[in-house]
Enzyme design. Structure first.
Site, short mmCIF file in Angstrom:
data_model
loop_
_atom_site.label_atom_id
_atom_site.label_comp_id
_atom_site.label_asym_id
_atom_site.label_seq_id
_atom_site.Cartn_x
_atom_site.Cartn_y
_atom_site.Cartn_z
N LEU A 105 0.78 -1.24 0.00
CA LEU A 105 0.00 0.00 0.00
C LEU A 105 0.81 1.29 0.00
CD1 LEU A 105 -2.57 -1.12 2.74
CD2 LEU A 105 -2.99 -1.02 0.27
N ALA A 119 10.02 -1.77 0.87
CA ALA A 119 9.68 -3.08 1.43
C ALA A 119 8.18 -3.36 1.22
CB ALA A 119 10.03 -3.14 2.91
N GLU A 133 3.41 12.94 10.02
CA GLU A 133 3.65 11.51 10.23
C GLU A 133 4.14 11.22 11.65
OE1 GLU A 133 3.54 8.86 7.56
OE2 GLU A 133 2.29 10.33 6.54
N HIS A 176 10.56 8.15 5.71
CA HIS A 176 10.51 8.91 6.97
C HIS A 176 11.95 9.18 7.40
CE1 HIS A 176 6.45 6.88 8.07
NE2 HIS A 176 6.20 8.13 7.78
N CYS A 201 10.19 2.00 14.27
CA CYS A 201 8.82 2.29 13.82
C CYS A 201 7.80 1.75 14.80
CB CYS A 201 8.52 1.62 12.48
SG CYS A 201 9.58 2.11 11.15
O1 SUG Z 1 3.55 3.95 6.53
N1 SUG Z 1 4.01 0.54 5.97
C1 SUG Z 1 4.20 1.68 6.82
C2 SUG Z 1 5.52 1.59 7.52
C3 SUG Z 1 5.69 2.66 8.55
C4 SUG Z 1 7.05 2.72 9.12
N2 SUG Z 1 7.13 3.74 10.07
C5 SUG Z 1 8.23 4.48 10.33
N3 SUG Z 1 9.26 4.53 9.54
N4 SUG Z 1 8.21 5.21 11.40
C6 SUG Z 1 4.10 2.98 6.01
O2 SUG Z 1 4.58 3.00 4.87
C7 SUG Z 1 2.74 -0.95 4.51
C8 SUG Z 1 1.37 -1.62 4.50
C9 SUG Z 1 1.20 -2.57 3.36
O3 SUG Z 1 1.79 -2.37 2.30
O4 SUG Z 1 0.42 -3.56 3.51
C10 SUG Z 1 2.81 0.23 5.44
O5 SUG Z 1 1.82 0.89 5.68
#
Ligand code: SUG
Length: 448
Positions: free
Chosen positions: A25, A31, A178, A254, A372
């Protein structure tokens, strides 16, 4: 630097929710997009996170938990025109808009570094601890989080004489926020006034300023400024810094993917910031006392290695007088350049003297490392006594939650499982029980 006995940095880790899945998403988060469609294990994910939290508590740190969100988010699905009973809503959304259903099923609230920005009482004019839930408006699956996050924060930090809870910033990309993922606080002891560093990816109202070209910058300057105002911070104790747009375009969505600060240490990549020299000078001049800048050069660890290993999405924790450890994900061991660097880090001239490695692979595959998964809240011992005590992690709570996970979480979720209405029921049953365990009251829509 030490953890004194009258103030603490308490890590509030996000408990991974029962619908943890890989839906690809988050454009800009390599990743997340790279693992789209893989089979996830909510049970393993929740246990990995909880184990990391308990391990830090066992080292003598104070550790709390923030509850997950209930998914799918039926009220959002209904607001988009999917009607009927819950089973019909899932069926219709699954047929007409599977990507929207997947977004409404995301367990992304687990990354509590994005839950809110927190300012401790020592920095705020009114002497309260301030919380502003992040509006997360850059991603649809995340902009549905702040209302319930606000309720969970209020249930976790209930005493309004001590804690001040703000509304999220307006839901506009100009005020994209964020939370703590782009915010770091430097201090001597946790109850002493510190310096707050707000890192933003772009300006919300200035088309003439640099910004990334490929991936979105999620945090704006104007959002960071608004948070500093709301939290009643003093101008001479706040530093604003723009993230290097080139690293955002390489997957640094981030700032906590490229730098981390703790007490009197800033551990950062050479390419993390625009105008780096100026920013570092400002931090140094605002900070009272010795400060350690630990810069990692591109020659030693490339931005690509940093993104792949999440070296900087680490937690710096204080273990004793001038003694810190760096908590990194297992992926750092697998990256040669990063592991070589970590082998020598304790011998460099800085308080970071130990490397601790934890397995949070299930979260990492969605772009969420150890940092995170936690929201840092600096508290005096008196303030800590006002926290909802059921949310503080003890060995008893750890074993109770492991049993709860065993009872309610699936071993696996594949993309097709999101069409199974039983998953929604299982999530509700699990979270209803959890609100009793953590004494949260009725924080979820289905309880109201
Ligand atoms: O917002 N991943 C989160 C990861 C957040 C990491 N947070 C910090 N770096 N503080 C994001 O991108 C992936 C969900 C998905 O693809 O199913 C997701 O929302």
């Amino acid at each position: 630097m030490s953890q004194n006995t009258s103030s603490y940095e308490v890590n509030f880790d996000g408990l991974v929710g029962p619908t943890h899945n890989y839906a690809g998403l988050s454009s800009g988060n390599v990743a997340s997009t790279g693992n789209k469609g893989q089979i996830s294990s909510p049970k393993a994910a929740a246990k990995q996170g909880l184990k990391k939290a308990m391990s830090l508590a066992n080292l003598g740190l104070k550790q709390g938990l923030l509850a997950p969100h209930c998914r799918p988010d039926f009220s959002t699905l209904r607001s988009l025109g999917f009607s009927g009973n819950d089973k019909q809503v899932i069926e219709k959304a699954g047929k007409k808009a599977p990507e929207v259903l997947a977004a409404c099923y995301s367990a992304s609230a687990m990354w509590t570094a994005n839950a809110a920005t927190v300012s401790p009482s020592a920095d705020s004019a009114d002497g309260k601890v301030h919380f502003t839930p992040a509006n997360l408006n850059n991603k649809f699956h995340r902009m549905i989080e702040p209302t319930v996050t606000g309720r969970i924060l209020q249930a976790t930090f209930p005493d309004t004489n001590v804690f001040s809870h703000h509304k999220p910033l307006p839901q506009s990309p100009s005020f994209g926020d964020e939370g703590a993922a782009n915010h770091t606080r430097f201090c001597q002891d946790f109850d002493q006034a510190g310096v707050q560093l707000f890192v933003f990816g772009r300006y919300g109202f200035r088309a003439d300023k640099p910004e990334p070209k490929v991936y979105p910058a999620r945090q704006t300057y104007e959002a960071s400024q608004a948070i500093a105002r709301l939290h009643q911070l003093s101008d001479d104790r706040v530093v604003y810094a723009q993230q290097n747009p080139e690293v955002i375009d390489q997957g640094v969505f981030h700032n906590d993917v490229i730098s981390v600060g703790h007490q009197n240490v800033y551990f950062y990549h050479q390419q993390a910031l625009l105008n780096s020299d100026q920013v570092l000078k400002q931090i140094e001049s605002q900070f009272d006392g010795d400060f350690h800048f630990v810069q990692v050069a591109t020659d030693e660890v490339s931005v690509k290695d940093a993104v792949q290993s999440y070296l900087f999405n680490s937690q710096l924790i204080t273990l004793g007088q001038n003694k810190m450890a760096i908590v990194v994900p297992e992926e750092c061991r697998k990256n040669k350049a990063v592991w070589d660097y970590l082998q020598k880090l304790p011998s460099l001239n800085s308080p970071i003297q130990e490397v601790l490695v934890y397995d949070v692979t299930e979260s990492m595959k969605n772009g969420g490392g150890p940092a995170c998964l936690r929201l840092r809240v600096a508290l005096t011992s008196k303030q800590l006594a006002s926290v909802n005590q059921n949310t503080l992690l003890t060995p008893e709570l750890f074993s109770q939650l492991n049993q709860w996970i065993d009872q309610h979480y699936r071993d696996q979720i594949s993309p097709d499982d999101l069409l199974d209405p039983n998953l929604a029921d299982e999530c509700r049953t699990a979270l209803d029980k959890l609100t009793q365990i953590l004494n949260l009251g009725s924080v979820y829509d289905f309880q109201r």
